[in-house]
Design a protein around this motif. Structure first.
Motif, PDB file in Angstrom:
ATOM      1  N   PHE A 114     -18.643   1.912  -7.684  1.00 46.82           N
ATOM      2  CA  PHE A 114     -19.799   2.006  -8.570  1.00 46.82           C
ATOM      3  C   PHE A 114     -20.855   1.028  -8.081  1.00 46.82           C
ATOM      4  N   TRP A 115     -22.038   1.547  -7.689  1.00 51.94           N
ATOM      5  CA  TRP A 115     -23.149   0.695  -7.265  1.00 51.94           C
ATOM      6  C   TRP A 115     -24.121   0.527  -8.423  1.00 51.94           C
ATOM      7  N   THR A 116     -24.349  -0.717  -8.821  1.00 57.66           N
ATOM      8  CA  THR A 116     -25.236  -1.008  -9.946  1.00 57.66           C
ATOM      9  C   THR A 116     -25.757  -2.420  -9.820  1.00 57.66           C
ATOM     10  N   TRP A 117     -26.929  -2.661 -10.375  1.00 57.39           N
ATOM     11  CA  TRP A 117     -27.489  -4.012 -10.389  1.00 57.39           C
ATOM     12  C   TRP A 117     -27.398  -4.659 -11.765  1.00 57.39           C
ATOM     13  N   VAL A 118     -26.758  -4.003 -12.720  1.00 48.80           N
ATOM     14  CA  VAL A 118     -26.651  -4.568 -14.071  1.00 48.80           C
ATOM     15  C   VAL A 118     -25.726  -5.784 -14.050  1.00 48.80           C
ATOM     16  N   PRO A 119     -26.193  -6.942 -14.488  1.00 43.20           N
ATOM     17  CA  PRO A 119     -25.351  -8.144 -14.476  1.00 43.20           C
ATOM     18  C   PRO A 119     -24.129  -7.973 -15.385  1.00 43.20           C
ATOM     19  N   ASP A 120     -23.006  -8.431 -14.898  1.00 43.52           N
ATOM     20  CA  ASP A 120     -21.772  -8.481 -15.704  1.00 43.52           C
ATOM     21  C   ASP A 120     -21.343  -7.127 -16.251  1.00 43.52           C
ATOM     22  N   ILE A 121     -21.685  -6.050 -15.571  1.00 47.39           N
ATOM     23  CA  ILE A 121     -21.268  -4.738 -16.063  1.00 47.39           C
ATOM     24  C   ILE A 121     -19.757  -4.550 -15.937  1.00 47.39           C
ATOM     25  N   GLU A 122     -19.122  -5.497 -15.298  1.00 48.74           N
ATOM     26  CA  GLU A 122     -17.662  -5.485 -15.268  1.00 48.74           C
ATOM     27  C   GLU A 122     -17.074  -5.486 -16.676  1.00 48.74           C
ATOM     28  N   LEU A 123     -17.833  -6.011 -17.647  1.00 48.75           N
ATOM     29  CA  LEU A 123     -17.383  -5.991 -19.042  1.00 48.75           C
ATOM     30  C   LEU A 123     -17.141  -4.569 -19.522  1.00 48.75           C
ATOM     31  N   GLU A 124     -18.105  -3.685 -19.271  1.00 48.69           N
ATOM     32  CA  GLU A 124     -17.989  -2.297 -19.701  1.00 48.69           C
ATOM     33  C   GLU A 124     -17.015  -1.522 -18.826  1.00 48.69           C
ATOM     34  N   VAL A 125     -16.983  -1.863 -17.547  1.00 46.82           N
ATOM     35  CA  VAL A 125     -16.023  -1.214 -16.642  1.00 46.82           C
ATOM     36  C   VAL A 125     -14.596  -1.539 -17.075  1.00 46.82           C
ATOM     37  N   ALA A 126     -14.367  -2.763 -17.535  1.00 50.09           N
ATOM     38  CA  ALA A 126     -13.029  -3.140 -18.004  1.00 50.09           C
ATOM     39  C   ALA A 126     -12.622  -2.315 -19.220  1.00 50.09           C
ATOM     40  N   MET A 127     -13.576  -1.997 -20.080  1.00 47.34           N
ATOM     41  CA  MET A 127     -13.275  -1.123 -21.222  1.00 47.34           C
ATOM     42  C   MET A 127     -12.827   0.249 -20.730  1.00 47.34           C
ATOM     43  N   PHE A 128     -13.516   0.752 -19.713  1.00 52.45           N
ATOM     44  CA  PHE A 128     -13.156   2.055 -19.139  1.00 52.45           C
ATOM     45  C   PHE A 128     -11.761   2.018 -18.539  1.00 52.45           C
ATOM     46  N   GLU A 129     -11.477   0.970 -17.780  1.00 52.80           N
ATOM     47  CA  GLU A 129     -10.172   0.864 -17.120  1.00 52.80           C
ATOM     48  C   GLU A 129      -9.049   0.689 -18.139  1.00 52.80           C
ATOM     49  N   GLU A 130      -9.358   0.049 -19.257  1.00 51.34           N
ATOM     50  CA  GLU A 130      -8.349  -0.077 -20.308  1.00 51.34           C
ATOM     51  C   GLU A 130      -8.057   1.290 -20.934  1.00 51.34           C
ATOM     52  N   ALA A 131      -9.116   2.088 -21.097  1.00 49.92           N
ATOM     53  CA  ALA A 131      -8.939   3.429 -21.663  1.00 49.92           C
ATOM     54  C   ALA A 131      -8.253   4.366 -20.685  1.00 49.92           C
ATOM     55  N   TYR A 132      -8.491   4.143 -19.395  1.00 52.99           N
ATOM     56  CA  TYR A 132      -7.918   5.006 -18.348  1.00 52.99           C
ATOM     57  C   TYR A 132      -7.259   4.120 -17.291  1.00 52.99           C
ATOM     58  N   PRO A 133      -6.066   3.627 -17.565  1.00 56.69           N
ATOM     59  CA  PRO A 133      -5.430   2.625 -16.698  1.00 56.69           C
ATOM     60  C   PRO A 133      -5.108   3.105 -15.289  1.00 56.69           C
ATOM     61  N   GLU A 134      -5.111   4.411 -15.051  1.00 58.06           N
ATOM     62  CA  GLU A 134      -4.837   4.910 -13.706  1.00 58.06           C
ATOM     63  C   GLU A 134      -6.063   4.859 -12.806  1.00 58.06           C
ATOM     64  N   ILE A 135      -7.225   4.560 -13.371  1.00 57.99           N
ATOM     65  CA  ILE A 135      -8.464   4.560 -12.595  1.00 57.99           C
ATOM     66  C   ILE A 135      -8.881   3.124 -12.318  1.00 57.99           C
ATOM     67  N   ASP A 136      -9.087   2.825 -11.053  1.00 62.10           N
ATOM     68  CA  ASP A 136      -9.495   1.485 -10.632  1.00 62.10           C
ATOM     69  C   ASP A 136     -10.925   1.563 -10.093  1.00 62.10           C
ATOM     70  N   VAL A 137     -11.817   0.745 -10.648  1.00 62.92           N
ATOM     71  CA  VAL A 137     -13.227   0.805 -10.292  1.00 62.92           C
ATOM     72  C   VAL A 137     -13.646  -0.476  -9.568  1.00 62.92           C
ATOM     73  N   THR A 138     -14.270  -0.307  -8.423  1.00 61.18           N
ATOM     74  CA  THR A 138     -14.858  -1.420  -7.692  1.00 61.18           C
ATOM     75  C   THR A 138     -16.358  -1.416  -7.935  1.00 61.18           C
ATOM     76  N   VAL A 139     -16.873  -2.513  -8.486  1.00 64.77           N
ATOM     77  CA  VAL A 139     -18.303  -2.628  -8.781  1.00 64.77           C
ATOM     78  C   VAL A 139     -18.983  -3.380  -7.650  1.00 64.77           C
ATOM     79  N   GLU A 140     -20.070  -2.816  -7.133  1.00 65.24           N
ATOM     80  CA  GLU A 140     -20.802  -3.448  -6.046  1.00 65.24           C
ATOM     81  C   GLU A 140     -22.292  -3.487  -6.378  1.00 65.24           C
TER      82      GLU A 140
END
Length: 451
Positions: free
Chosen positions: A57-83
């Motif tokens: 996931f390419w994004t410039w939003v600061p600390d969007i790892e917060l929302e990505v962590a919510m996604f990964e908690e909902a879908y534990p089989e999906i691993d997201v790398t934020v760049e």
């Protein structure tokens, strides 16, 4: 997925290069094949989200790892790398380079609304309608959804928007005898003279090279400067009679030295906001939080109001800024990628987090109506509920506004034509003619039909 056209364009460093496009698009392992995409079933979605998958996931939003962590908690089989590969031109240059190279592109990328058409033209985005995106269209303010879905296709999920309003120094206006923010542009011009005479301050600044602000003024005035049919035909009308009325208004105030034309978003401009050189800022919904960090020594002195109106009794605004999360057509996991883009910007907790943790102004109706968001009182703005005000303004933005598929060039051309004239306090209406000529000439040189 949209059928291919005989020609398409990719933008590199602001230059459009026409070239042949192979029929179809590369497909993905979980439902993104070439040609017209069939509707994705819930069974396919369930299977994809239970399959171990890696996304980028390419994004410039600061600390969007917060929302990505919510996604990964909902879908534990999906691993997201934020760049974060950079903001602005750097982000788009790297994205287009990766797409042209055929490798290294992310699954999901943040894309500002005005740049979506350029990626549509090069068939770089996945149409999200078959994945169920149409089902959530009503959950967003209409004009924001139209930015990602001007036709039947859906090219991204709205993330943030910038409906425009007026931030002003209550103390400076009061010193000029002004107790209420100007309701019309005529009143604004009168107030500008009063403020300058009484305090020496400019009522506001129009950034000489800031195309986004001026286009936002056009948007509010009902000007339709751009149009694009999604193929090879564009509409360019930046020097319409309506646009020239806006231009003439600002020319008169600038030449009377009642509005400054300092280049914005630099140290000198920041200092001017803090020291009272400007008694206001005509800005977007992201402006209130930005201003707090820029001029924190003026806390309590600022207030927020809607933009002045061209006709008394009207209630319309324009937009300046905003972005979406789009799925790249090259993603090998399009279902999981779509679910990531959708979750971050649609899940109630994630959307609220973006609005309250990263302070992105939301396009989601649920957040715009949530007391946890709109009832916040801001000490910087004298206890005013600024979020509530801009939530109301967001409902007044014209739903019908389009972009050209070469906005990189549009902005650079603006600086050469409009920017130079505004900085020199010249006739902005004449500059619109020059801008129109440059844009038409460029579009035709790139093979577009101009209407």
């Amino acid at each position: 997925m949209r059928k291919s056209r005989s020609t398409a364009a990719s933008l590199v460093g602001g230059t459009v290069v026409l070239g042949l496009v192979l029929t179809g698009c590369t497909g993905g392992s979980d439902g993104g094949g070439g040609g017209t995409q069939d509707e994705i079933t819930q069974e396919q979605i369930d299977e994809a989200m239970q399959t171990p998958t890696e996304l980028t996931f390419w994004t410039w939003v600061p600390d969007i790892e917060l929302e990505v962590a919510m996604f990964e908690e909902a879908y534990p089989e999906i691993d997201v790398t934020v760049e974060n590969v950079g903001q602005g031109l750097a982000h788009y240059q790297k994205l287009r380079s990766a797409l042209e190279a055929g490798e290294g592109a992310p699954d999901v990328a943040q894309v500002e609304y005005q740049y979506i058409p350029s990626f549509v033209l090069s068939e770089s985005l996945l149409d999200l309608a078959p994945y169920g995106a149409d089902d959530i269209s009503g959950d967003y303010v209409e004009w924001a959804w139209n930015q990602v879905s001007p036709g039947d296709e859906v090219w991204g999920i709205p993330q943030d928007v910038g409906p425009m309003g007026n931030l002003y120094r209550e103390d400076i206006l009061a010193a000029a005898g002004i107790t209420e923010p100007p309701a019309t542009w005529e009143e604004y011009a009168t107030a500008a003279q009063a403020v300058k005479d009484a305090t020496g301050s400019y009522i506001s600044n129009v950034g000489a090279t800031q195309a986004g602000q001026m286009i936002g003024f056009f948007w509010q005035a009902g000007v339709k400067p751009f149009g694009y049919d999604g193929a090879e035909t564009v509409t360019i009308d930046v020097n319409s009679d309506e646009a020239k009325q806006v231009a003439d208004y600002w020319t008169e105030l600038i030449q009377a030295d009642l509005i400054s034309t300092d280049v914005d978003f630099n140290d000198e401009w920041y200092q001017a906001l803090a020291n009272g050189k400007y008694a206001g800022w005509l800005t977007a919904a992201w402006g209130p939080v930005f201003l707090q960090g820029t001029a924190e020594g003026t806390s309590g002195l600022w207030r927020a109001a809607p933009l002045p109106q061209w006709s008394e009794g009207e209630n319309v605004s324009g937009n300046w800024g905003g972005s979406s999360d789009a799925v790249l057509a090259t993603s090998e996991n399009p279902i999981a990628a779509y679910m990531l883009a959708q979750f971050i910007n649609h899940d109630e907790a994630s959307a609220m987090s973006l609005a309250t943790e990263q302070f992105l102004f939301p396009p989601q109706v649920s957040v715009l109506e949530d007391p946890a968001f709109v009832d916040q009182k801001s000490e910087f703005y004298g206890g005013q509920e600024v979020n509530a005000l801009f939530a109301e303004i967001s409902e007044t933005v014209d739903t019908d506004f389009e972009w050209l598929p070469f906005m990189d060039y549009v902005y650079s051309s603006y600086e050469e034509t409009m920017g130079t004239v505004i900085a020199d306090k010249g006739d902005i209406s004449d500059a619109l003619d020059s801008w129109q000529d440059q844009l038409v000439s460029y579009a035709e040189s790139q093979g577009f039909t101009v209407e």
